[in-house]
Design an enzyme around this catalytic site. Structure first.
Site, PDB file in Angstrom:
ATOM      1  N   ASP A 130      82.034 -41.747  53.279  1.00 45.15           N
ATOM      2  CA  ASP A 130      82.470 -40.557  54.566  1.00 45.15           C
ATOM      3  C   ASP A 130      82.589 -39.052  55.148  1.00 45.15           C
ATOM      4  O   ASP A 130      81.949 -39.125  55.702  1.00 45.15           O
ATOM      5  CB  ASP A 130      84.445 -40.764  55.001  1.00 45.15           C
ATOM      6  CG  ASP A 130      84.388 -42.314  56.209  1.00 45.15           C
ATOM      7  OD1 ASP A 130      83.457 -43.218  56.654  1.00 45.15           O
ATOM      8  OD2 ASP A 130      85.208 -42.952  56.010  1.00 45.15           O
ATOM      9  N   LYS A 167      82.553 -53.406  60.003  1.00 43.65           N
ATOM     10  CA  LYS A 167      81.733 -52.083  58.332  1.00 43.65           C
ATOM     11  C   LYS A 167      81.250 -53.525  58.025  1.00 43.65           C
ATOM     12  O   LYS A 167      80.743 -53.302  56.946  1.00 43.65           O
ATOM     13  CB  LYS A 167      82.365 -50.995  57.752  1.00 43.65           C
ATOM     14  CG  LYS A 167      82.490 -50.086  58.656  1.00 43.65           C
ATOM     15  CD  LYS A 167      83.790 -49.453  58.511  1.00 43.65           C
ATOM     16  CE  LYS A 167      84.146 -48.369  59.507  1.00 43.65           C
ATOM     17  NZ  LYS A 167      85.633 -47.275  59.509  1.00 43.65           N
ATOM     18  N   GLN A 207      90.162 -46.371  55.173  1.00 43.60           N
ATOM     19  CA  GLN A 207      89.949 -46.969  56.662  1.00 43.60           C
ATOM     20  C   GLN A 207      91.364 -46.311  56.998  1.00 43.60           C
ATOM     21  O   GLN A 207      92.419 -46.267  56.538  1.00 43.60           O
ATOM     22  CB  GLN A 207      89.788 -48.010  57.142  1.00 43.60           C
ATOM     23  CG  GLN A 207      90.287 -48.568  58.221  1.00 43.60           C
ATOM     24  CD  GLN A 207      88.834 -47.812  58.665  1.00 43.60           C
ATOM     25  OE1 GLN A 207      87.764 -48.444  58.532  1.00 43.60           O
ATOM     26  NE2 GLN A 207      89.238 -47.382  60.138  1.00 43.60           N
TER      27      GLN A 207
END
Ligand code: NAP
Length: 284
Positions: free
Chosen positions: A120, A53, A97
């Protein structure tokens, strides 16, 4: 004859557009588009995802802010960090995460992320807005699938779509996106009866199960579009999807490979959401 949907090529084309938007944002506002990534602990798979990422950000002209907390970090410590990021004007997207270590209350931590920085697309407001077919930040993997379908010119409207899997991060938002695109959608899961028969009715079949080579040729309609979200290891330890590619490819019109299909699109859509969040933050 089937067509392979090349996730890497779609991803590269989209990333070029994202980079242009990130540059334009900087030129107009004087600061970079910024993404904060929070990793708690040292789970090897999570470390790889976070590294990818951050690399994706660098390549797209997005500034990344990485925060590494030890695996025994206290709930309050993680919450304080996330709260500080919500208030930081240089940060337009926040990604925690997952999975978090078991002693942490992940729901409570994720709820701290405001919808505008929820890149997200996991927060209740973004999921609610998706269900209401309103503009919002959408979960990256299913949104990546929609982008690939769109870019391939595959018509969704009026089609029978079947999604296998009903997770909050893939199956459910995938079904909602297909419904919003006017497909007639069926969602299957581990308790579904006559699964093979239902799948064989699908014009668009999305497999998001987490079981290697689960979808076989008998479950696929002639000429169907087959999207394989799964990322599994086969008996030889080789990366493979939820679809038995070799048996299914002869029956479908389009199919995504694993690797090189849905996977590359997920991080791309994270970058897409981040630049979108930044643009919206200055429009408010
Ligand atoms: P998950 O949370 O474990 O959900 C799996 C879903 O599959 C559940 O809804 C489950 O049903 C259903 N299922 C399991 N066994 C089944 C069976 N025998 N028949 C029918 N349905 C069955 O997994 P996920 O997070 O959605 O991920 C799914 C797969 O996608 C995994 O392989 C994951 O690694 C991959 N993935 C890939 C990406 C990417 O970037 N390419 C991103 C995210 C996930 P129940 O609800 O009834 O248990």
């Amino acid at each position: 004859m089937f067509k392979l949907i090349d996730g890497k090529a779609h991803s590269a084309a989209l990333r070029a557009q994202i980079k242009e938007r990130a540059c334009a944002f900087k030129a107009a506002n004087g600061n970079d588009v910024g993404l904060a990534v929070v990793l708690v602990g040292n789970d090897p798979a999570s470390q790889v995802y976070v590294r990818n990422k951050i690399k994706g950000c660098e390549e797209a002209g997005i500034k990344s802010f990485a925060y590494y907390l030890p695996g025994d970090a206290a709930q309050e410590e993680v919450e304080e960090l996330v709260c500080s990021l919500t208030e930081n004007g240089d940060i337009h997207g926040i990604l925690v995460q997952l999975p978090l270590p078991k002693h942490l209350d992940a729901d409570k931590i994720l709820k701290l992320i405001p919808k505008g920085k929820d890149v997200d697309g996991f927060c209740e407001e973004n999921i609610g807005n998706l269900c209401l077919n309103r503009d919002c930040l959408v979960a990256c993997t299913p949104n990546g699938v929609m982008q690939m379908l769109k870019r391939e010119g595959i018509e969704i409207k009026g089609k029978r779509a079947v999604v296998i899997g009903r997770s909050n991060i893939v199956g459910k938002p995938m079904a909602m996106l297909l419904l919003n695109a006017d497909a007639t959608v069926t969602v299957c899961h581990s308790k579904t009866q006559n699964l093979a028969k239902i799948c064989a009715e699908a014009d668009v079949l999305v497999a998001a199960i987490g079981k290697a080579k689960f979808v076989t040729a008998d479950m696929v309609k002639d000429g169907a579009v087959v999207i394989d979200v799964g990322m599994n290891r086969d008996a030889d330890g080789k990366l493979c999807g939820d679809v038995d590619f070799e048996s299914v490819k002869g029956k479908c019109s389009y199919i995504t490979p694993v690797p090189g299909g849905v996977g590359p699109m997920t991080i791309t859509m994270l970058l897409y959401n981040t630049v979108t969040a930044a643009e919206r933050s200055v429009r408010i």
